[in-house]
Design an enzyme around this catalytic site. Structure first.
Site, PDB file in Angstrom:
ATOM      1  N   LEU A 260       1.104  -1.236   0.312  1.00  0.00           N
ATOM      2  CA  LEU A 260       0.224  -0.031  -0.729  1.00  0.00           C
ATOM      3  C   LEU A 260       0.992   1.118  -0.029  1.00  0.00           C
ATOM      4  O   LEU A 260       0.262   2.585  -0.644  1.00  0.00           O
ATOM      5  CB  LEU A 260      -1.126   0.352   1.445  1.00  0.00           C
ATOM      6  CG  LEU A 260      -2.078  -1.318   1.332  1.00  0.00           C
ATOM      7  CD1 LEU A 260      -2.533  -1.014   2.598  1.00  0.00           C
ATOM      8  CD2 LEU A 260      -2.903  -0.674   0.029  1.00  0.00           C
ATOM      9  N   GLY A 261       2.118   0.902   0.733  1.00  0.00           N
ATOM     10  CA  GLY A 261       3.021   2.547   0.576  1.00  0.00           C
ATOM     11  C   GLY A 261       4.126   2.222   1.466  1.00  0.00           C
ATOM     12  O   GLY A 261       5.116   1.157   1.558  1.00  0.00           O
TER      13      GLY A 261
ATOM     14  N   GLY B  34       7.186   4.208   3.653  1.00  0.00           N
ATOM     15  CA  GLY B  34       7.945   5.094   4.648  1.00  0.00           C
ATOM     16  C   GLY B  34       9.322   5.428   4.665  1.00  0.00           C
ATOM     17  O   GLY B  34      10.007   4.193   4.380  1.00  0.00           O
TER      18      GLY B  34
ATOM     19  N   PHE C 284      10.404   4.710   8.029  1.00  0.00           N
ATOM     20  CA  PHE C 284      10.304   3.477   8.596  1.00  0.00           C
ATOM     21  C   PHE C 284       9.221   2.385   8.252  1.00  0.00           C
ATOM     22  O   PHE C 284      10.022   1.302   9.332  1.00  0.00           O
ATOM     23  CB  PHE C 284       9.276   4.273  10.255  1.00  0.00           C
ATOM     24  CG  PHE C 284       9.956   5.475  10.819  1.00  0.00           C
ATOM     25  CD1 PHE C 284      11.102   5.492  10.471  1.00  0.00           C
ATOM     26  CD2 PHE C 284       8.919   6.053  10.715  1.00  0.00           C
ATOM     27  CE1 PHE C 284      11.459   7.097  11.956  1.00  0.00           C
ATOM     28  CE2 PHE C 284       9.120   7.435  11.487  1.00  0.00           C
ATOM     29  CZ  PHE C 284      11.157   7.187  11.771  1.00  0.00           C
ATOM     30  N   GLY C 285       8.929   2.060   7.880  1.00  0.00           N
ATOM     31  CA  GLY C 285       8.943   0.434   6.995  1.00  0.00           C
ATOM     32  C   GLY C 285       7.898   0.719   5.418  1.00  0.00           C
ATOM     33  O   GLY C 285       7.461   2.173   4.789  1.00  0.00           O
TER      34      GLY C 285
ATOM     35  N   VAL D  19       3.830  -1.076   4.295  1.00  0.00           N
ATOM     36  CA  VAL D  19       2.660  -1.118   4.472  1.00  0.00           C
ATOM     37  C   VAL D  19       1.791  -1.904   3.891  1.00  0.00           C
ATOM     38  O   VAL D  19       2.311  -1.221   2.204  1.00  0.00           O
ATOM     39  CB  VAL D  19       1.244   0.160   5.212  1.00  0.00           C
ATOM     40  CG1 VAL D  19       0.356  -0.557   5.044  1.00  0.00           C
ATOM     41  CG2 VAL D  19       2.572   1.312   6.020  1.00  0.00           C
TER      42      VAL D  19
ATOM     43  N   LYS E  40       1.951  -3.075   8.713  1.00  0.00           N
ATOM     44  CA  LYS E  40       3.283  -2.243   8.210  1.00  0.00           C
ATOM     45  C   LYS E  40       4.430  -2.793   8.930  1.00  0.00           C
ATOM     46  O   LYS E  40       4.522  -3.623  10.099  1.00  0.00           O
ATOM     47  CB  LYS E  40       2.800  -0.185   9.549  1.00  0.00           C
ATOM     48  CG  LYS E  40       3.908   0.398   9.474  1.00  0.00           C
ATOM     49  CD  LYS E  40       3.611   1.757   9.708  1.00  0.00           C
ATOM     50  CE  LYS E  40       5.209   2.421   9.761  1.00  0.00           C
ATOM     51  NZ  LYS E  40       4.430   4.049  10.525  1.00  0.00           N
TER      52      LYS E  40
ATOM     53  N   ASP F 298       4.239  14.946  11.288  1.00  0.00           N
ATOM     54  CA  ASP F 298       4.720  14.285  10.338  1.00  0.00           C
ATOM     55  C   ASP F 298       2.718  14.531   9.129  1.00  0.00           C
ATOM     56  O   ASP F 298       2.995  13.731   8.559  1.00  0.00           O
ATOM     57  CB  ASP F 298       5.138  13.242   9.791  1.00  0.00           C
ATOM     58  CG  ASP F 298       5.828  13.396   8.257  1.00  0.00           C
ATOM     59  OD1 ASP F 298       5.766  13.791   8.267  1.00  0.00           O
ATOM     60  OD2 ASP F 298       5.530  11.658   7.970  1.00  0.00           O
TER      61      ASP F 298
END
Length: 650
Positions: free
Chosen positions: A370-371, A373, A375-376, A378, A395, A493
């Site tokens: 799904l995405g 970033g 940090f990880g 998803v 995540k 954020d």
């Protein structure tokens, strides 16, 4: 075998270190500058027309302005921006040995291009080293802010520059070249960029270039590399394999021992932008406190040096062996402690098994991503034999280290206890074999930014009612974090990609990886890693103080409001503007703020509500934090209980 290899690497590194210290006595300075704002005036000396504007070092102005009743033109100006810190770049040799010269590396993103489609460009920009900060008088036009008609060519200038010139003088090869200048604007070496496919200032087009200037103080060679960057905030290109300019240069024969680094530029009859957007600088300078080097070592001194190095290295080898033996055992113990800490947290949600999450995501298949970033990653998942929440978002934290565990706990301990209809709900967690995962409700309509910025035939624009509902939901979520939770939470954020939409297009604020809960009586949070966030959403005071506050969250909320109404990202080139905020401010000043509403909406929006949201966005984006509205007032404004506060045109 691996330990032996590592030991050899350590020995080589230590020997190299001792050799460098013994022979050079150098101090390494390294810094990264940009985006540039008003706070950089404490670091840089800005001369004449130079200033910081739109996150850039603007060496000559882009727009004419009024000074009293006198209109200051754009033609025949010059400016300098220099780092206030001097560096000792060479040291006199001893016992008839040659002078020793330091090395430096500099890279920067810059642009030089005409102000209008039919405007003749001029004159150019230079990276240079000089013995003082002051700008010479009458240094506009061909002199590039370096010299003038009286001083050009003088040995007293003690100056070295790399010019990026886009006007042809009688002594230039063409109107598109790079040159090495020593005490003069007449280059000792130059290279035409046109045969290389590089054009610094094409008419009617803005181009951005990365330049690398490298000087080796041992070989006494300077090299210049240049590569085009597709857009201002695009990916930085790799340094080319071959330099566009290379020349022998002994700085000790030109510069003063102490010199300053900086940029200069000028305009003549032609005018152009002369901007620097980012600057990296590394300098190996000499220290005045270093002991005088001794070049005549006796045999016994050399022997002592070897013995003094060898014994610590042998001890280090024993330590390395023991370290690798104990590390694995220690990591298991740390994992058990970490797992115990998770289970003891109050109101801990469900603990998932890794094999169940692996099955739910089809072995974390790329198709279910799904995405991603900082940090990880998803993934979308479908839990077997689950009736209440079969669809989930998983995540997986990418940093399986102690630092990664800290980030995991930071997000977990905050969102674990947050309860609000406009926040993404945490369903559970997993920690097995140092794998860290969080499980959330799945948001069927994805993230807000996908609806705002993805232009496809199948992606219909959000209606005005949906947009206003999303704005109200995010405002309620932010008010809950700031005022209604047991601790004040700063999100740090807030942006469109972190706002999720459920099946009814209701907003759910997510991604609490940077969020922090403030202790009692504290109003700000300082990250030891510096300012963290996304350009365009970071409040200007954060760059100065490094502190995250409720007011900095409000600034980011203002950027989100502009995104939702305008359908544009915060960092967007619109005409002469680099930022969406500046464009909307200009429209407000001209009394036509509704021109900022996204064109895809046509006339299908409520003009009164759109104007209210845009004015509120400007109020939230006020450069003074105390002048921004609080979340409670924002909720009341959006609910129609109170009018939006007045925002002056300037």
């Amino acid at each position: 075998m691996a330990i032996a290899v590592k030991l050899r690497m350590i020995i080589a590194a230590v020997l190299l270190y001792f050799t460098a210290v013994a022979s050079q006595n150098l101090t390494t300075f390294t810094a990264t500058y940009g985006p540039f704002n008003y706070s950089y005036r404490d670091i840089f000396d800005l001369e004449n027309s130079a200033t910081t504007f739109h996150s850039a070092l603007r060496l000559t102005p882009n727009l004419a302005y009024q000074k009293g009743l006198l209109r200051v033109p754009l033609e025949n100006l010059s400016g300098r921006v220099m780092l206030k810190q001097p560096f000792k770049l060479w040291e006199q040799g001893y016992n008839k040995t040659p002078d020793r010269v330091a090395s430096f590396n500099s890279s920067f993103l810059f642009s030089v291009y005409p102000l209008g489609r039919n405007t003749t460009p001029g004159e150019g920009l230079a990276f240079f080293l000089a013995p003082h900060l002051s700008l010479p008088s009458n240094s506009s036009g061909q002199y590039l802010g370096l010299t003038n008609i009286d001083t050009d060519g003088s040995l007293q200038n003690r100056l070295v520059a790399i010019e990026f010139d886009n006007v042809k003088q009688a002594f230039d090869p063409d109107a598109n070249h790079v040159g090495l200048n020593i005490n003069s604007i007449i280059s000792t070496v130059n290279t035409s960029l046109t045969p290389l496919g590089i054009e610094l200032a094409p008419l009617g087009e803005a181009r951005f270039y990365n330049a690398w200037v490298q000087y080796d103080g041992v070989s006494k060679v300077i090299e210049v590399y240049i590569a085009r960057q597709s857009k201002l905030h695009g990916e930085t290109p790799s340094k080319p394999d071959k330099p566009v300019l290379k020349s022998n240069l002994d700085l000790s024969g030109v510069l003063d021992q102490y010199s300053y680094f900086g940029f200069s530029a000028s305009t003549g009859d032609g005018v152009q932008y002369n901007n620097v957007y980012r600057w990296n600088l590394t300098v190996d300078s000499y220290s005045d406190n270093a002991p005088e080097p001794q070049y005549k070592h006796t045999l016994w001194k050399k022997t002592l040096l070897v013995v003094g190095v060898a014994i610590p290295l042998l001890m280090m080898g024993v330590g390395v062996t023991g370290y690798y033996y104990l590390r694995k055992k220690r990591s298991v113990a740390q994992s058990d402690v970490f797992l115990g800490a998770l289970r003891r947290l109050p109101d801990t949600p469900r603990e998932f098994r890794f094999k169940d999450l692996k099955k739910a995501t089809n072995n974390f298949n790329e198709k279910n991503k799904l995405g991603e970033g900082s940090f990880g990653v998803v993934y979308r998942g479908h839990l077997q034999n689950e009736n209440e929440n079969p669809e989930v978002a998983v995540k997986w934290f990418s940093k399986e280290t102690v630092k990664g565990q800290d980030e995991f706990l930071a997000e977990f301990t905050i969102i674990n206890r947050l309860r609000h209809k406009h926040l993404v709900r945490l369903l559970g967690w997993c920690h097995e074999k140092r794998k860290l995962l969080l499980v959330y409700d799945y948001m069927s309509n994805g993230s807000l930014d996908a609806h705002l910025f993805t232009r496809t035939p199948d992606n219909n624009p959000l209606s005005w009612d949906q947009r206003y509902n999303i704005i109200s939901g995010v405002a309620l979520a932010l008010n809950y974090l700031h005022n209604e939770y047991e601790q004040s939470v700063v999100h740090r954020d807030l942006k469109a990609s972190n706002i999720m939409l459920d099946s009814n297009f209701n907003a759910r604020l997510g991604d609490f990886g940077l969020a922090r809960a403030l202790d009692k009586e504290k109003t700000s949070y300082i990250d030891i890693n510096g300012v963290i966030g996304t350009p365009g959403y970071i409040a200007p005071e954060c760059l100065l103080t490094g502190k995250a506050t409720q007011q900095s969250d409000i600034y980011a909320f203002g950027a989100v409001l502009l995104e939702i109404v305008c359908g544009l990202r915060p960092v967007t080139r619109i005409n002469e503007f680099l930022f969406l905020l500046d464009w909307v401010r200009c429209l407000h000043r001209e009394g036509r703020i509704l021109d900022a509403v996204e064109e895809r909406l046509g006339n299908e929006y409520v003009a009164e509500e759109a104007q209210k949201v845009l004015i509120l966005a400007l109020a939230c984006s006020h450069p003074t934090p105390s002048e921004r509205p609080e979340t409670q007032a924002i909720v009341q404004i959006l609910s129609g209980l109170v009018p939006v506060s007045y925002v002056p045109p300037f």
